[in-house]
Design an enzyme around this catalytic site. Sequence first.
Site, PDB file in Angstrom:
ATOM      1  N   ALA A  20      54.838  29.946  96.604  1.00 50.00           N
ATOM      2  CA  ALA A  20      54.600  30.254  95.201  1.00 50.00           C
ATOM      3  C   ALA A  20      55.717  29.684  94.332  1.00 50.00           C
ATOM      4  O   ALA A  20      55.465  29.021  93.320  1.00 50.00           O
ATOM      5  CB  ALA A  20      54.488  31.761  95.003  1.00 50.00           C
ATOM      6  N   ASP A 212      62.611  42.147  97.021  1.00 49.98           N
ATOM      7  CA  ASP A 212      63.649  42.228  95.985  1.00 49.98           C
ATOM      8  C   ASP A 212      63.106  42.040  94.574  1.00 49.98           C
ATOM      9  O   ASP A 212      63.538  42.715  93.639  1.00 49.98           O
ATOM     10  CB  ASP A 212      64.735  41.174  96.248  1.00 49.98           C
ATOM     11  N   HIS A 233      47.738  44.196 109.633  1.00 57.25           N
ATOM     12  CA  HIS A 233      47.038  43.186 110.422  1.00 57.25           C
ATOM     13  C   HIS A 233      46.716  43.800 111.770  1.00 57.25           C
ATOM     14  O   HIS A 233      47.569  44.418 112.385  1.00 57.25           O
ATOM     15  CB  HIS A 233      47.918  41.945 110.586  1.00 57.25           C
ATOM     16  N   ARG A 276      39.937  42.797 107.950  1.00 58.99           N
ATOM     17  CA  ARG A 276      41.103  43.295 108.674  1.00 58.99           C
ATOM     18  C   ARG A 276      41.195  44.813 108.698  1.00 58.99           C
ATOM     19  O   ARG A 276      41.582  45.392 109.715  1.00 58.99           O
ATOM     20  CB  ARG A 276      42.373  42.735 108.042  1.00 58.99           C
ATOM     21  N   GLU A 373      53.133  36.615  96.674  1.00 56.47           N
ATOM     22  CA  GLU A 373      52.882  37.938  97.218  1.00 56.47           C
ATOM     23  C   GLU A 373      53.506  39.054  96.388  1.00 56.47           C
ATOM     24  O   GLU A 373      53.021  40.188  96.394  1.00 56.47           O
ATOM     25  CB  GLU A 373      53.399  38.018  98.664  1.00 56.47           C
ATOM     26  N   LEU A 390      47.949  32.136 100.905  1.00 62.89           N
ATOM     27  CA  LEU A 390      48.595  30.838 100.710  1.00 62.89           C
ATOM     28  C   LEU A 390      47.939  30.132  99.528  1.00 62.89           C
ATOM     29  O   LEU A 390      48.602  29.493  98.710  1.00 62.89           O
ATOM     30  CB  LEU A 390      48.469  29.974 101.971  1.00 62.89           C
TER      31      LEU A 390
HETATM   32  C1  LIG Z   1      53.258  36.145 110.070  1.00 65.21           C
HETATM   33  C2  LIG Z   1      52.457  35.871 108.837  1.00 65.21           C
HETATM   34  C3  LIG Z   1      51.411  34.968 108.866  1.00 65.21           C
HETATM   35  C4  LIG Z   1      50.687  34.697 107.726  1.00 65.21           C
HETATM   36  N1  LIG Z   1      49.663  33.824 107.811  1.00 65.21           N
HETATM   37  C5  LIG Z   1      48.959  33.552 106.705  1.00 65.21           C
HETATM   38  C6  LIG Z   1      47.877  32.640 106.755  1.00 65.21           C
HETATM   39  O1  LIG Z   1      47.555  32.107 107.802  1.00 65.21           O
HETATM   40  N2  LIG Z   1      47.203  32.359 105.635  1.00 65.21           N
HETATM   41  C7  LIG Z   1      47.545  32.931 104.441  1.00 65.21           C
HETATM   42  O2  LIG Z   1      46.917  32.616 103.450  1.00 65.21           O
HETATM   43  N3  LIG Z   1      48.558  33.804 104.364  1.00 65.21           N
HETATM   44  C8  LIG Z   1      49.274  34.140 105.461  1.00 65.21           C
HETATM   45  N4  LIG Z   1      50.294  35.030 105.384  1.00 65.21           N
HETATM   46  C9  LIG Z   1      50.707  35.569 104.107  1.00 65.21           C
HETATM   47  C10 LIG Z   1      51.549  34.539 103.343  1.00 65.21           C
HETATM   48  O3  LIG Z   1      52.434  33.905 104.241  1.00 65.21           O
HETATM   49  C11 LIG Z   1      52.428  35.142 102.280  1.00 65.21           C
HETATM   50  O4  LIG Z   1      51.694  35.988 101.499  1.00 65.21           O
HETATM   51  C12 LIG Z   1      52.980  34.051 101.396  1.00 65.21           C
HETATM   52  O5  LIG Z   1      53.695  33.143 102.188  1.00 65.21           O
HETATM   53  C13 LIG Z   1      53.896  34.574 100.354  1.00 65.21           C
HETATM   54  O6  LIG Z   1      54.536  33.485  99.723  1.00 65.21           O
HETATM   55  P1  LIG Z   1      55.552  33.699  98.553  1.00 65.21           P
HETATM   56  O7  LIG Z   1      55.871  32.377  98.030  1.00 65.21           O
HETATM   57  O8  LIG Z   1      55.002  34.677  97.613  1.00 65.21           O
HETATM   58  O9  LIG Z   1      56.835  34.383  99.180  1.00 65.21           O
HETATM   59  P2  LIG Z   1      57.811  33.997 100.383  1.00 65.21           P
HETATM   60  O10 LIG Z   1      57.367  32.814 101.104  1.00 65.21           O
HETATM   61  O11 LIG Z   1      58.041  35.252 101.132  1.00 65.21           O
HETATM   62  O12 LIG Z   1      59.140  33.575  99.675  1.00 65.21           O
HETATM   63  C14 LIG Z   1      60.022  34.471  99.083  1.00 65.21           C
HETATM   64  C15 LIG Z   1      61.183  33.700  98.530  1.00 65.21           C
HETATM   65  O13 LIG Z   1      61.950  34.520  97.688  1.00 65.21           O
HETATM   66  C16 LIG Z   1      63.306  34.394  98.000  1.00 65.21           C
HETATM   67  N5  LIG Z   1      63.951  35.646  97.658  1.00 65.21           N
HETATM   68  C17 LIG Z   1      63.554  36.886  98.010  1.00 65.21           C
HETATM   69  N6  LIG Z   1      64.405  37.794  97.519  1.00 65.21           N
HETATM   70  C18 LIG Z   1      65.345  37.121  96.830  1.00 65.21           C
HETATM   71  C19 LIG Z   1      66.502  37.504  96.104  1.00 65.21           C
HETATM   72  N7  LIG Z   1      66.879  38.781  95.991  1.00 65.21           N
HETATM   73  N8  LIG Z   1      67.258  36.552  95.543  1.00 65.21           N
HETATM   74  C20 LIG Z   1      66.919  35.257  95.677  1.00 65.21           C
HETATM   75  N9  LIG Z   1      65.836  34.836  96.334  1.00 65.21           N
HETATM   76  C21 LIG Z   1      65.072  35.756  96.917  1.00 65.21           C
HETATM   77  C22 LIG Z   1      63.340  34.080  99.465  1.00 65.21           C
HETATM   78  O14 LIG Z   1      64.516  33.402  99.806  1.00 65.21           O
HETATM   79  C23 LIG Z   1      62.122  33.192  99.600  1.00 65.21           C
HETATM   80  O15 LIG Z   1      62.473  31.868  99.303  1.00 65.21           O
HETATM   81  C24 LIG Z   1      51.016  35.338 106.524  1.00 65.21           C
HETATM   82  C25 LIG Z   1      52.042  36.247 106.495  1.00 65.21           C
HETATM   83  C26 LIG Z   1      52.738  36.563 107.643  1.00 65.21           C
HETATM   84  C27 LIG Z   1      53.742  37.653 107.606  1.00 65.21           C
END
Ligand SMILES: Cc1cc2nc3c(=O)[nH]c(=O)nc-3n(C[C@H](O)[C@H](O)[C@H](O)COP(=O)(O)OP(=O)(O)OC[C@H]3O[C@@H](n4cnc5c(N)ncnc54)[C@H](O)[C@@H]3O)c2cc1C
Lengths: 560, 289
Positions: A20, A212, A233, A276, A373, A390
Amino acid sequence: MFTNLNPISCDVLVIGAGLAGLSAAAEAARAGKKTIVVSKNHPLKSHSAAAAGGINAAMTPEDAVLHCEETITAGCGLCDRQAVEILCNSAADILGKFRKYGTPFRLNENGEPEGRPFGAMSTPRTRFVGDYTGAALMQTAFEQAEKAGVRFEYDVFLTDLIKDGSRIAGACGIRFRSGTAELFSAGAVILATGGAGALFAVNSNGIGSTGDGCAMALRAGLPLKNWELVQFHPTGLYPSGLLISEAARGEGAVLRNKEMEAFMPRYHEKGDLAPRDAVTRAILTEIKCGRGFGRRGDFVLLDCRALSPERLTERLPEICDLTETMLHIHPSTHLIPVLPTAHYFMGGVPTDTEGHVLDAIGFAVPGLFAAGECSWTGVHGANRVGGNSLLEATVFGRRAGKAAAAETVPASPDPNEALRTLNGRLEPPASASEAEETGKIPSPLECRRELKEILSTSCGAVHTTIRHKQGATRLSLLERRFRKYRFRLPPERACNTELKDWLETDNLLLLGAALLTAAEERSESAGAFYREDQIYAGGSLYHTLTEYRKGRFSAERRPL
Amino acid sequence: MIILRIYRRDGHYDVHQLDIKPETKLLTLFEQIRTGIDPTFAFSSGCRHGICGSCAVKVNGKPVLACKTEIGSFRSGVLRIEPLNSESPKIDLLSDFDGFYRSFSSFPDFLEPNGRPTKENFLPEATRCIQCGICYYSCPSVSYDKEFSGPAAALKQDRFLSDPADTITESRLEEAVGEVYRCVKCYRCTEYCPRSLDPEKAIENIRTRCLTRKEETIGTFHTKALFDSIYHYGKINETFTARYLFGFWGSLPLILSGLPFLFKRRVRLRPVKAANLKEIRRLLEMEND
Ligand SMILES: Cc1cc2nc3c(=O)[nH]c(=O)nc-3n(C[C@H](O)[C@H](O)[C@H](O)COP(=O)(O)OP(=O)(O)OC[C@H]3O[C@@H](n4cnc5c(N)ncnc54)[C@H](O)[C@@H]3O)c2cc1C
Ligand code: SF4
Ligand code: SF4
Ligand code: FES
């Protein structure tokens, strides 16, 4: 205590470098804005890189309509139709972009990305790269963000949002490696900090998924929407909860109980590929009825033996690797022990379809955006469809990036205010008097472990009011002991793990209490949220909004 | 009974004597130490199952991922645990990875597409690289040659070079020739990679590509000089290769450094041909086919 802040300014500040955050940042940078992405570890270590199964994308308009309907059906009425339509209709375009810039999707004989069946869907539309789709998408997203001129500041832990009047104008935090305090001031801030799986003892998330960003929003006086809707899950590896992707069942694996019965068809017409929540509850029911495996009968088995070894190594290499390293078994010969594991937060910081964060009344908060997320966009309703998150992270990340770039306003937050906020976090509140006898003072991680245990028993996949009440009492006792912790190292020490753990645990305590408050407010089952003591079957539909003001939590219902 | 000696911030080692199941993962143990014994003990981790590359450390000198490594998997009962990058400032098990992350920016780290995504399945190894830094920090060339971008970067570069959709092959190769010949082919990267990837092979692939380019470079020249020397004499002849590489005048300064070798009869002025030259040539010709 910190005595000064290192000021850094930019147009758009993106907090979080997951899928994201990277999507938003690239978009903002392409719009010509000076964009900084701050993350607490290296971007490619973000949790998104652990996503396995794939990303949903309908390649034809007809299939997009179907995708939309199926998402809404799985969401049990709590989806926002407009958001879901945006999500499903943008998918083909997003996928095309990723392909163009080199994400090596598995292709079918026509040269189009192949789909694999996933839960709650009637056509195979989950596009994948082996079972490390997240990592592949992250590589492309990171390359493109770098190319667009985004500046990365990693190993910086942000603690709080900083305001300039009513506008969110930046964030402050600690640069982990040097131990210095930093103030990022920005014309617009995008929260993309991911989920909070670390709230539960058995979870599939990385260690850094401590929510956070959601905690920052709560502390800034903003609400969380549907925070109690947590997806479990069905297949976490026993006992840690590490994920066995739904791709396994998509490729043909089946769940079995103690009697070696493939029990899913008894519970749902879609069998092992039911939504799920249904599979999770089926497993819990099997376990409760004494049909679980093991000495304590607390897991069931996932049978991949129907898949040929070649298909397993080609399409599910990570699962083979995981079971081999963790349990020394190979899925082609052994059954895998699994149990439901906390996986995904459907709720979060409420946003509109452009990523503007909304306050409790529903007005956009100036200067603040959210995606991924940590946000609630309304696409998952009460039950996320695997592979949709994703897609959500990229689609709504981009939209938030665009909107933020268009709405930057020069901002100058007050550094003294920021310094006070940061130091305020480290001071114990006045109420925690030294004399109060509350037992042993736990280390930040001990405290986190206890918190996880409390929430897993009181607020897991099955809810009752009694358990919520017990959980809340135990949590407040834990919190009192937590506040008394005395740091061994001064906060400005380089690589201060103690402080980082403490700050994260502090966030988790806040989010845990919010979770209990929100869960208590939802009195009827909805999707992934299941109440055992439900009085009115059928249930009416509403959203919940949880707020934290002056040290108190409150939750309210909102009509759809 | 297992004895752990763990590197700590001021340079001393903490000693822990533990009665613990041999199948316990190192990372679990670190977590236990941070939870119950010393909350200031710094190490890094993420996914807990070998797919994020955050937790690389050295155990008795061997680089491993802490989350995938069992305590009982070492022959010795004493484990010396140190941060991966021994040359940077170290705090407990954390060391600086900036050099490694920067190594990827030594070339255009993105696809320059021609607009038409490929219709063929193409699954490069580099997609499975988790950027753990193990190959980079165990590469001897990296440690003394700061201009070498290292094995992981080569793996990534090879990924773009072999992608049919990429359009800037020529300029990638131009930069690569300055890089790939810095590798000394010790195979450590390939041996230690926790994902069983083969960065050495990637380097080999790039070298082969460099050879097929029209433009001659030090690397291609060197290869050709060696080849011709063996073809003509059946062995490597230093005087011949030096003249080939640097020309007659250019190799004159080398004579100075060559003199001691000459006295010790390590090099000969007049080349000696190998006895079975014909066979060697046949071998070379076969290889060339
Ligand atoms: C094991 C697993 C498998 C999955 N498989 C799938 C799938 O097959 N298909 C699908 O669609 N979804 C899947 N998901 C869900 C999906 O991966 C997540 O919902 C998605 O990656 C979230 O992305 P994001 O960019 O929101 O956050 P994240 O990728 O979690 O990134 C969070 C970012 O915020 C930063 N951050 C956090 N707190 C702070 C702070 N205090 N200060 C500075 N930086 C901070 C971190 O460093 C990181 O860079 C899966 C999830 C899991 C757990
Ligand atoms: S084979 Fe080459 S790149 Fe690999 S470790 Fe040895 S010198 Fe480094
Ligand atoms: S090539 Fe292997 S050792 Fe090197 S960074 Fe990637 S995963 Fe780690
Ligand atoms: S914790 Fe992710 S690789 Fe070890």
